[in-house]
Each structure stands twice: as C-alpha cells, then as structure tokens.
Design a protein around this motif. Structure first.
Motif: not given
Ligand code: UT7
Length: 324
Positions: A17-23, A42-46
């Motif tokens: 899971v990649v959060t907005n904060a991480e981006l 958030q979004r899931h990233v392969a």
C-alpha cells in the motif's frame, strides 16, 4: 430474455500500500491536495512478483470460489486490460493456463478504464449465441508500470488490482426484469478524443511501453457528460425508473466525478459504491473490484438492481444494468 447471470465475484490487490504521504516525499504534491481533488487516500502497487496475470488469476480464483464452481467449467475468458504481461499473447491465455481450463476461448479486450464494461458485454453476447456456456470476465491492471513517477498530475491518481465475475449463459426460464441477469448494456467510443488520455508509446510506434498522459480537467468534463448520457440511455432502454436502482457501481476515477454524475441523474449519494479512497483509479479493474467489495460487505444482495458504468481513454464509455 434476460442476459447472462453473475454467479460470483472476486478481487485481488497487490500486497504493498502506498499512501499519499509517501508520494509527497517523491513528487511536489500533498495528502491534502490529493484527498480534496480526488478522494484518493492510498493505492496498492504491484511488487516485482506481481503482474496483471497473477492478480487476474487470484481474482478469478476468488470469483470461482464465491460462485462455487470449478475452473474446468469455464469455456470463455475475457480479460480487460491496458497493461498486459506481454504485447502478445493475450494475458487471458496465461490466466487460462494457471487455472487449468485450457481449450476454451480466451482473449483480451483493450478499452482502458471502460474495459470491464466492454468485456462484460462481449462475454454476454458470446454466451447468448451459445458459443460458450460459462465465462470468467476479468478486469486487471498494473498501471504503476506505465506511470511517469515524476509527473504529479498522473502518478498520484492510479493503482493496481484485479476484479472478476463468473458469468453463466442465460437459462430459458430466465426472463423479465425481476429475474437475475444483465438487463441492458450500452457501449460507446469517440476516437477524436485520443489526445486527452493516452499512453505515449507502443510496439508499432515507439517500440517502448510508454507513459500515461492525461489532460485531467478536460477528461473530467467529458466524463460527467458522457456518463450521465449513457446512464440515461440504459435506464430508458431497460424501462426502469432511477428510483428502482439499488446500487451504482461506477468506475473509480475521482470522487468528484462520482458525485457530479449521481447528482445529474438524481441518484442518492448513499447508493453509489465508492472505493477510490482505498484503491485509487485501477482502470479496467475498478468496477469489478468495487462490485466485489460491496457484495462481500453485504451491501449488494441477490435481487438488487445494480448499474455498472465507466469511462476511459479512447474515449470509451459504457454502462450495464444488472439484476443480481
Ligand atoms: O480513468 C479515466 C478517466 N480519468 C478521469 O476521469 C480523470 C479526470 N480528471 C480528474 O480527476 C481531475 O481533473 C484531476 C484530479 C486529474 C485534476 O484535478 P483538477 O481539480 O482538475 O486540477 P487541475 O488539473 O485543474 O490542477 C489544479 C492545480 C494546478 O496548479 P495551478 O496551475 O492552478 O497552479 C496543477 O498544476 O493543481 C496542480 N496540481 C497538483 N498539485 C498538487 C496538479 N496535480 C497536482 C498534484 N499535487 N498531484
């Protein structure tokens, strides 16, 4: 006679899971901007071991288990994707082999974010002609692989995932608006809008995979107009009232598009299934993913009247009205 019946649904998401904060650590953006403008949190990233085919296969297995049917009964796989594992063969054939149901029909459909609506209609048509008896219709994407991670106007919007349904050919007893099945589907495309949303690469042009390019505000405006029009078309064609619709399962591009479209049609916001906050825009996967979420959490039940709708690159757009 009604259309084909949904026997089961399933979905799969990458582990990470990649959060907005991480981006916001990578590009000039903020959690506040992304949340306010899109509804995405958030979004899931392969990961390296996760591909469109592995996600599609996992979603298909979940749908087969939900339907209580064996993979060997599947004689048609239609997989909607804009991010296939390879240029060819179709990712659907990889899924077929992983499931152990080789021998039937298997192919991919490319209609980007509307891909699942296109795939569902194609599968329904083939089942109605008797070419096949039981289908897996899958939307699966790894959009993270075609994003320009330096471009804040696109990279914050998309995620990876897969959703699937098991679709059975209509039975002879399966008639009328109250019987389960696809009641009505409508699809459209407008190739003149190519430059508003496209990938700037491909085997026959650049011999590269390319990156997603989008003129967001213009796509937004077209999306609201086109979606409201196709929803109205399906409602009129099926001869149902807007109030009779129990759930709308839209393509999850932007929470503001979902609100604006629902308002234009007079559909209550609490009838709209929203997953964009957790999944972001997963292109062809977003509709079957959201359908599975709302079935598994108990919102969508047998007998409910459900509208699926999507719009994406091409442009392509469409809607399907289904009695569950
Ligand atoms: O799935 C296929 C269909 N796709 C869609 O339906 C997407 C449709 N479009 C959208 O969802 C929206 O247009 C976006 C979310 C893409 C953009 O939202 P917007 O409210 O239309 O913003 P905008 O593009 O008009 O940009 C507003 C401002 C700009 O700055 P200036 O020119 O006002 O200074 C952008 O540069 O926001 C800036 N901006 C950002 N700021 C922080 C654009 N992206 C970002 C970002 N973080 N990630």
């Amino acid at each position: 006679m009604n259309g084909s019946r949904i026997l089961g649904t399933g979905s799969a998401l990458p582990r990470r899971v990649v959060t907005n904060a991480e981006l916001a650590e990578r590009v000039d953006t903020s959690d506040e901007w992304i949340t306010a403008r899109t509804g995405i949190r958030q979004r899931h990233v392969a990961g390296p071991d996760e591909t469109t085919a592995t996600l599609a296969t996992a979603a298909a297995r979940a749908a087969l288990a939900d339907a209580g049917v064996d993979a060997t009964s599947i004689d048609l796989i239609v997989l909607a994707t804009a991010t296939p594992d390879n240029t060819f063969p179709a990712t659907a054939t990889k899924v077929q082999d992983s499931l152990g149901c080789n021998g039937g029909i298997a192919f991919d459909v490319a209609a980007v974010c509307s891909g699942f609506l296109y795939a569902l209609s194609v599968a329904d048509s083939l089942l109605k002609t008797g070419m096949a008896k039981r289908a897996l219709v899958i939307g699966a994407e790894t959009f993270s692989r075609i994003l320009d991670w330096e471009d804040r106007t696109t990279c914050v919007l998309f995620g990876d995932g897969a959703g699937a349904v098991v679709l059975d050919a209509p039975g002879t007893d399966n008639a009328g608006k109250d019987a389960p099945g696809i009641l009505c589907s409508r699809l459209h495309a407008d190739g003149a809008q190519h430059d508003l949303l496209y990938v700037d690469g491909g085997p026959s042009t650049t011999q590269t995979v390319g990156h997603v390019r989008m003129k967001g505000p213009e796509v937004f405006r077209h999306a609201v107009v086109n979606l409201a029009a196709v929803l109205r078309e399906v409602i009129d064609e099926a001869g149902v009232s807007v109030d009779a619709i129990d759930w709308v399962v839209p393509h999850q591009a932007n929470a503001r598009i979902l609100d604006a479209t629902a308002k234009k049609l007079g559909i209550a916001p609490d009838k709209v299934v929203i997953t964009v906050d957790r999944h972001a825009n997963t292109s062809a996967a977003s509709v079957p993913l959201a359908l599975d979420v709302a079935r598994k959490d108990g919102r969508i039940k047998a007998g409910d009247l459900v509208m699926l709708e999507a719009m994406g690159g091409g442009f392509t757009w469409g809607a399907s009205l289904i009695r569950m």
